[in-house]
Design an enzyme around this catalytic site. Structure first.
Site, PDB file in Angstrom:
ATOM      1  N   ASN A 110      99.127 -32.576   4.031  1.00  0.00           N
ATOM      2  CA  ASN A 110     100.272 -31.688   4.239  1.00  0.00           C
ATOM      3  C   ASN A 110     101.272 -32.356   5.166  1.00  0.00           C
ATOM      4  O   ASN A 110     100.881 -33.063   6.098  1.00  0.00           O
ATOM      5  CB  ASN A 110      99.773 -30.384   4.890  1.00  0.00           C
ATOM      6  CG  ASN A 110     100.891 -29.411   5.186  1.00  0.00           C
ATOM      7  OD1 ASN A 110     101.726 -29.122   4.317  1.00  0.00           O
ATOM      8  ND2 ASN A 110     100.929 -28.891   6.406  1.00  0.00           N
ATOM      9  N   HIS A 112     104.122 -31.520   7.945  1.00  0.00           N
ATOM     10  CA  HIS A 112     104.467 -30.392   8.824  1.00  0.00           C
ATOM     11  C   HIS A 112     105.632 -30.789   9.737  1.00  0.00           C
ATOM     12  O   HIS A 112     105.604 -31.872  10.340  1.00  0.00           O
ATOM     13  CB  HIS A 112     103.243 -30.007   9.663  1.00  0.00           C
ATOM     14  CG  HIS A 112     103.497 -28.844  10.570  1.00  0.00           C
ATOM     15  ND1 HIS A 112     103.583 -27.550  10.103  1.00  0.00           N
ATOM     16  CD2 HIS A 112     103.715 -28.783  11.906  1.00  0.00           C
ATOM     17  CE1 HIS A 112     103.833 -26.739  11.119  1.00  0.00           C
ATOM     18  NE2 HIS A 112     103.916 -27.454  12.216  1.00  0.00           N
TER      19      HIS A 112
HETATM   20  C1  GRF Z   1     109.707 -29.590   5.144  1.00  0.00           C
HETATM   21  O1  GRF Z   1     110.389 -29.623   6.362  1.00  0.00           O
HETATM   22  C2  GRF Z   1     108.223 -29.442   5.357  1.00  0.00           C
HETATM   23  O2  GRF Z   1     107.764 -30.058   6.514  1.00  0.00           O
HETATM   24  C3  GRF Z   1     108.089 -27.944   5.487  1.00  0.00           C
HETATM   25  O3  GRF Z   1     108.960 -27.433   4.507  1.00  0.00           O
HETATM   26  C4  GRF Z   1     110.055 -28.343   4.325  1.00  0.00           C
HETATM   27  C5  GRF Z   1     110.166 -28.624   2.853  1.00  0.00           C
HETATM   28  O4  GRF Z   1     111.346 -29.311   2.547  1.00  0.00           O
HETATM   29  N1  GRF Z   1     106.717 -27.539   5.345  1.00  0.00           N
HETATM   30  P1  GRF Z   1     111.609 -29.891   1.086  1.00  0.00           P
HETATM   31  O5  GRF Z   1     111.362 -28.768   0.086  1.00  0.00           O
HETATM   32  O6  GRF Z   1     110.677 -31.044   0.870  1.00  0.00           O
HETATM   33  O7  GRF Z   1     113.052 -30.313   1.096  1.00  0.00           O
END
Ligand code: GRF
Length: 211
Positions: A110, A112
């Site tokens: 994941n 984060h």
């Molecule tokens: C990212 O900042 C990720 O860390 C978080 O949600 C966001 C997703 O962005 N969990 P994207 O859809 O990849 O542009």
């Protein structure tokens, strides 16, 4: 070629970073499928544009435990049918339930948007001393609310402890004067786009060593 299945709920810029890293040879893998629980997720359009199978698996009611458990089983079956070496949660906004976690032990990662330690500690060591580990969906806003000097990006293995699995890689991101949530999240995402492909490479290499 190692196979990735990417789960994404949002605009899909992290998915795009993986696609681009594969295209330029930085990441040796192929994306077998992209799955979203939201039919309008930008990630699905990015997958289609790159010629990657894109699927929507809708969740009728995320608060109903029986529906939620059935969803985890269905998701696990669909992902398993793609024979992934690694499952990448790239902006996946659902917490993974037991049925899903048990199907892919040590094979789910994941990204984060905050600096997390290795595992479940409540603080993380940074260049500015020990700071709180910001878990959950509001990590970007929380970094601003707490007036932290910095935040970061973490890629970690997914376990039943939410946002608290073993660390693969993390990187600090400065918080600058005048930052609001949008501006800070954009800077964090730029770091995510650098870190995620590298961390996926590391996780694939580690899975090779285990075989
Ligand atoms: C990212 O900042 C990720 O860390 C978080 O949600 C966001 C997703 O962005 N969990 P994207 O859809 O990849 O542009």
């Amino acid at each position: 070629m190692k196979r990735l299945v990417v789960l994404a709920s949002g605009s899909g810029t992290n998915l795009q970073a993986l696609i681009d890293a594969i295209t330029c040879g930085e990441l040796e893998a192929e994306i077998a499928a992209v799955i979203s629980e939201r039919p309008d997720a930008g990630a699905l359009g990015r997958a289609v544009a790159a010629g990657i199978p894109a699927l929507t698996l809708s969740l009728a009611d995320r608060r109903d435990p029986a529906i939620r458990a059935a969803y985890d089983r269905d998701l696990a079956s669909v992902v398993d049918s793609m024979r992934p070496d690694l499952v990448v949660l790239a902006g996946w906004m659902l917490i993974c339930g037991t049925a899903f976690l048990e199907r892919f032990p040590g094979r789910i990662v994941n990204v984060h948007p905050a600096l997390l330690p290795d595992g479940e500690a409540s603080e993380v060591t940074t260049s500015r001393g020990r700071l709180p580990a910001l878990r959950g969906a509001r990590a970007v806003a929380e970094a601003l609310r707490r007036e932290l000097p910095l935040t970061g990006v973490t890629v970690h293995y997914v376990t039943s402890a939410v946002d608290a699995g073993p660390l693969i890689a993390h990187e600090e991101v400065p918080i600058l004067p005048g930052d609001d949530e949008t501006r800070l999240h954009e800077r964090i995402k730029r770091a995510e786009h650098r870190l995620l492909p590298r961390a996926v490479s590391l996780a694939l290499a580690a899975s090779n060593e285990e075989e």
